[in-house]
Motif scaffolding. Structure first.
Motif: not given
Length: 283
Positions: A177-179, A215-221, A117-121, A130-133
């Motif tokens: 995609l917009r983070m 949205f059928p999920a909690s938002g966690q990866p 939801t928030v980070h790229m796979p 990866a370094r920025a996250t």
């Protein structure tokens, strides 16, 4: 056989599956040990993943437990042996064990499905993304810790390029995609990398756009690792306290349904690529 120094997730899973077979057969560990011709402690240690077990012994146990599913037994037998010295073992001192278990799980999976939801796979991240996250971690990571984790994440991506590669499906929410992690240049490079990877025949990237009514999920990866047989599938939830691994039948059914519903609401691949391209151009 001597006890394993530390049971990996794969060894623990094999032991858990053997315990399930024994319980379905209505046998106590003492009765199972008697059939095997050894002490009760041997069964307990095998089921806890503390002892390495041979393929022949797995087949003997399955026969003792009246398991007639040959494909399932073959898959269990393939999980035997001592600790596999995979590349992830070089990180055992520097990274949490859950991350090493994740790499081992991905290595053995026959297919991978993820939803973010928030980070790229993780397997589709550029090093700079990866370094920025990781710079946002709480508590903060030291520079050398970040670099260890970045190199680990890059090495995990090898499963997408092996021969044969592991089929990979990613549902990425438009929010991710917009983070803009790392600033416009790094974010643009990350989106271009997604577009490049989406051209691979074994990689599917679909976007769940803003504007969906549900949205059928909690938002966690979510990572769904497909095993050699459905009974050996595993769900991995990426939580603030680390990786959580789920393998109960009800849990697997639930997350299969969640991912199916997310895929049904995501854009088709061509429209997903178009949206990624537009967002990259706007940066």
């Amino acid at each position: 056989m001597p006890p394993a120094p530390t049971a990996t997730l794969r060894q623990q899973r094999l032991g858990a599956e053997l315990r399930r077979l024994r319980e379905r057969a209505g046998l106590t560990s003492t009765a199972a040990a008697a059939l095997l011709g050894g002490p009760q402690a041997r069964i307990s240690n095998i089921e806890a993943g503390r002892y390495a077990v041979s393929a022949d012994r797995v087949r003997t146990l399955a026969r003792n437990y009246s398991c007639a599913d040959e494909e399932y037994v073959d898959a269990l037998a393939a999980m035997t042996g001592g600790r596999m010295r995979g590349w992830w073992e070089e990180y055992r001192v520097t990274l949490p064990s859950g991350l090493l278990d994740l790499a081992e799980l991905e290595h053995h999976a026959t297919a991978l499905r993820v939803a973010v939801t928030v980070h790229m796979p993780g397997l589709l991240q550029t090093p700079e993304h990866a370094r920025a996250t990781m710079r946002e971690a709480v508590p903060p990571l030291r520079s050398y810790e970040i670099e260890h984790r970045v190199s680990y994440r890059v090495k995990r991506q090898a499963v997408l390029f092996e021969s044969p590669p592991t089929p990979y499906t990613a549902i990425v929410h438009e929010a991710a995609l917009r983070m803009g992690f790392g600033g416009p240049e790094a974010a643009r490079a990350q989106l271009h990398y997604l577009l490049e990877m989406s051209e691979d025949s074994t990689i599917t990237i679909r976007v769940l756009p803003f504007g969906q009514t549900g949205f059928p999920a909690s938002g966690q990866p979510i990572t769904y690792a497909v095993g050699q047989v459905p009974q050996l599938d595993t769900v991995v939830l990426d939580t603030d306290h680390g990786c959580e691994f789920l393998d109960a039948e009800a849990q697997l059914n639930r997350y299969r349904c969640v991912l199916d519903r997310m895929e049904s609401r995501a854009l088709p691949e061509p429209k997903s690529r178009d949206l990624i391209q537009r967002i990259a151009q706007d940066l």
